[in-house]
Design a protein around this motif. Sequence first.
Motif, short mmCIF file in Angstrom:
data_model
loop_
_atom_site.label_atom_id
_atom_site.label_comp_id
_atom_site.label_asym_id
_atom_site.label_seq_id
_atom_site.Cartn_x
_atom_site.Cartn_y
_atom_site.Cartn_z
N PRO A 17 6.99 45.57 11.04
CA PRO A 17 7.46 46.96 11.03
C PRO A 17 8.48 47.21 12.16
CG PRO A 17 5.05 46.85 11.26
CD PRO A 17 5.55 45.46 11.30
N LYS A 18 9.41 48.14 11.90
CA LYS A 18 10.50 48.45 12.84
C LYS A 18 10.00 48.72 14.26
CE LYS A 18 14.63 50.21 10.63
NZ LYS A 18 14.67 51.00 9.43
N GLU A 19 8.91 49.50 14.39
CA GLU A 19 8.41 49.88 15.73
C GLU A 19 8.09 48.64 16.56
OE1 GLU A 19 7.77 51.27 12.42
OE2 GLU A 19 5.63 51.00 12.93
N GLU A 20 7.52 47.65 15.91
CA GLU A 20 7.16 46.39 16.61
C GLU A 20 8.41 45.72 17.17
OE1 GLU A 20 4.12 44.56 16.78
OE2 GLU A 20 3.03 44.87 14.89
N LEU A 21 9.49 45.80 16.41
CA LEU A 21 10.72 45.11 16.81
C LEU A 21 11.36 45.73 18.04
CD1 LEU A 21 12.42 44.53 13.33
CD2 LEU A 21 10.83 43.09 14.55
N GLU A 22 11.07 47.00 18.27
CA GLU A 22 11.70 47.71 19.39
C GLU A 22 10.85 47.71 20.66
OE1 GLU A 22 14.74 48.30 19.21
OE2 GLU A 22 14.82 47.91 17.05
N ARG A 23 9.82 46.88 20.68
CA ARG A 23 8.93 46.88 21.86
C ARG A 23 9.64 46.50 23.15
NH1 ARG A 23 3.35 44.05 19.99
NH2 ARG A 23 3.05 43.89 22.22
N ASN A 24 9.16 47.05 24.26
CA ASN A 24 9.74 46.77 25.58
C ASN A 24 8.85 45.83 26.38
OD1 ASN A 24 12.25 48.02 26.34
ND2 ASN A 24 11.24 49.93 25.67
N PHE A 25 9.48 44.93 27.15
CA PHE A 25 8.72 43.99 27.99
C PHE A 25 9.28 43.99 29.40
CE2 PHE A 25 8.67 42.58 23.61
CZ PHE A 25 7.32 42.39 23.38
N LEU A 26 8.40 43.68 30.38
CA LEU A 26 8.86 43.64 31.76
C LEU A 26 9.57 42.34 32.07
CD1 LEU A 26 5.85 45.34 33.59
CD2 LEU A 26 8.14 46.26 33.17
N GLU A 27 9.11 41.26 31.47
CA GLU A 27 9.79 39.98 31.74
C GLU A 27 9.76 39.05 30.52
OE1 GLU A 27 7.66 37.08 32.65
OE2 GLU A 27 5.86 38.25 32.18
N ALA A 28 10.64 38.05 30.56
CA ALA A 28 10.89 37.19 29.40
C ALA A 28 9.64 36.41 28.97
CB ALA A 28 12.03 36.22 29.71
N GLY A 29 8.81 36.00 29.96
CA GLY A 29 7.62 35.20 29.64
C GLY A 29 6.70 35.94 28.67
N THR A 30 6.37 37.19 29.00
CA THR A 30 5.47 37.98 28.14
C THR A 30 6.13 38.22 26.78
OG1 THR A 30 5.47 39.33 30.14
CG2 THR A 30 3.85 39.91 28.44
N ARG A 31 7.42 38.52 26.84
CA ARG A 31 8.14 38.78 25.60
C ARG A 31 8.05 37.57 24.66
NH1 ARG A 31 14.58 38.64 25.21
NH2 ARG A 31 14.07 36.46 25.59
N ASN A 32 8.32 36.38 25.21
CA ASN A 32 8.33 35.18 24.37
C ASN A 32 6.95 34.84 23.83
OD1 ASN A 32 11.00 35.15 24.85
ND2 ASN A 32 10.94 33.50 26.39
N LYS A 33 5.94 35.09 24.67
CA LYS A 33 4.55 34.84 24.21
C LYS A 33 4.21 35.79 23.06
CE LYS A 33 1.90 32.93 27.98
NZ LYS A 33 1.44 33.38 29.27
N THR A 34 4.58 37.07 23.23
CA THR A 34 4.29 38.07 22.19
C THR A 34 5.02 37.68 20.90
OG1 THR A 34 4.24 39.71 23.92
CG2 THR A 34 4.31 40.54 21.67
N PHE A 35 6.28 37.24 21.07
CA PHE A 35 7.03 36.82 19.88
C PHE A 35 6.31 35.68 19.16
CE2 PHE A 35 9.82 33.60 18.06
CZ PHE A 35 10.34 34.33 16.99
N ALA A 36 5.92 34.67 19.94
CA ALA A 36 5.27 33.49 19.34
C ALA A 36 4.01 33.90 18.57
CB ALA A 36 4.95 32.47 20.42
N LEU A 37 3.25 34.82 19.16
CA LEU A 37 2.00 35.27 18.54
C LEU A 37 2.27 36.02 17.22
CD1 LEU A 37 -1.03 35.21 19.42
CD2 LEU A 37 -0.72 37.60 20.06
#
Length: 277
Positions: A17-37
């Motif tokens: 869903p669109k809302e998920e795609l617009e999520r904000n992250f503090l740093e790249a590590g968390t972002r990439n982990k969330t993406f992988a999941l």
Amino acid sequence: MNFSVTQKERLWELGCPKEELERNFLEAGTRNKTFALLEKQRAKQTKERLRAFVTEGRQPSLAGLRQALAAALAAGGFTRLETPAIISKEFLRRMSLAEEHPLNDQVFWLDDRRCLRPMLAPNLYCVSRRLLNVCAKPLRVFEIGSCFRRESSGARHLEEFTMLNLAEWGTPLEERQSRVRDLAKLVMTAAAVPDFEFTPEKSALYGETLDVTRGGWELGSSAMGPHPLDAAWGITDSWVGIGFGLERLLAAREQPNTIHAYGRSLTYLDGAALNVK
Ligand code: ATP
Ligand code: MG
């Protein structure tokens, strides 16, 4: 920071869903982990969907919709036509698609005399004129078939899409408005698309028309005659007609991220992305 463009594209095609795609992250590590999941979860669901499609011997929704619409229209007294996808330049000219017409830029030309049809109307005009020589009125016909338009793409446009065009020749003048609405309802009921509206619209081809819309999306466009285009086809009767895009009807019903998910595709099968392992 947000997901990267590539990450967004991947999650988008997997139906996040669109809302998920617009999520904000503090740093790249968390972002990439969330993406992988997320990618893993979505890919798993998509694979299950594809396996179910095959093991249960399902047919693409597009094929099911063609059948449902054809059955409803046959029950409504309409005769089905199948006409060529290759049409002549002369047929486009008769739809007043002269060289300077904006739709003309969207035509796929095969050579200097023939193109892939951008609409079904010219063939319906032609065959109906011939049928009207031998059949009683009102004459009701429809075709469901591929149309081709050069589009600058986007979530609502395909270059190859499936149109349903129906026409009723010999509708009494005073009944045309209510007939258009009734026929649109017949189609929308058969397509199982809830909550649609009628919206007045200006068509480059037909002048003032009534569109069938849902949440700002155009699903179908109607037209009525007598109309200035009729003379080129030898038509003198009053008539009503509507053209619907089947992939847009499916998108309205199934709510995928993009209309491409339900069109003819090598990337998607019935709404599910095929590039999963
Ligand atoms: P739009 O303004 O949305 O591009 P249109 O008014 O040019 O559409 P029509 O000529 O009225 O389209 O065609 C009838 C129906 O065919 C539209 O209501 C739409 O549902 C569908 N349609 C038209 N073009 C496309 C396309 N490129 N991809 C998918 N469906 C389309
Ligand atoms: Mg339109």
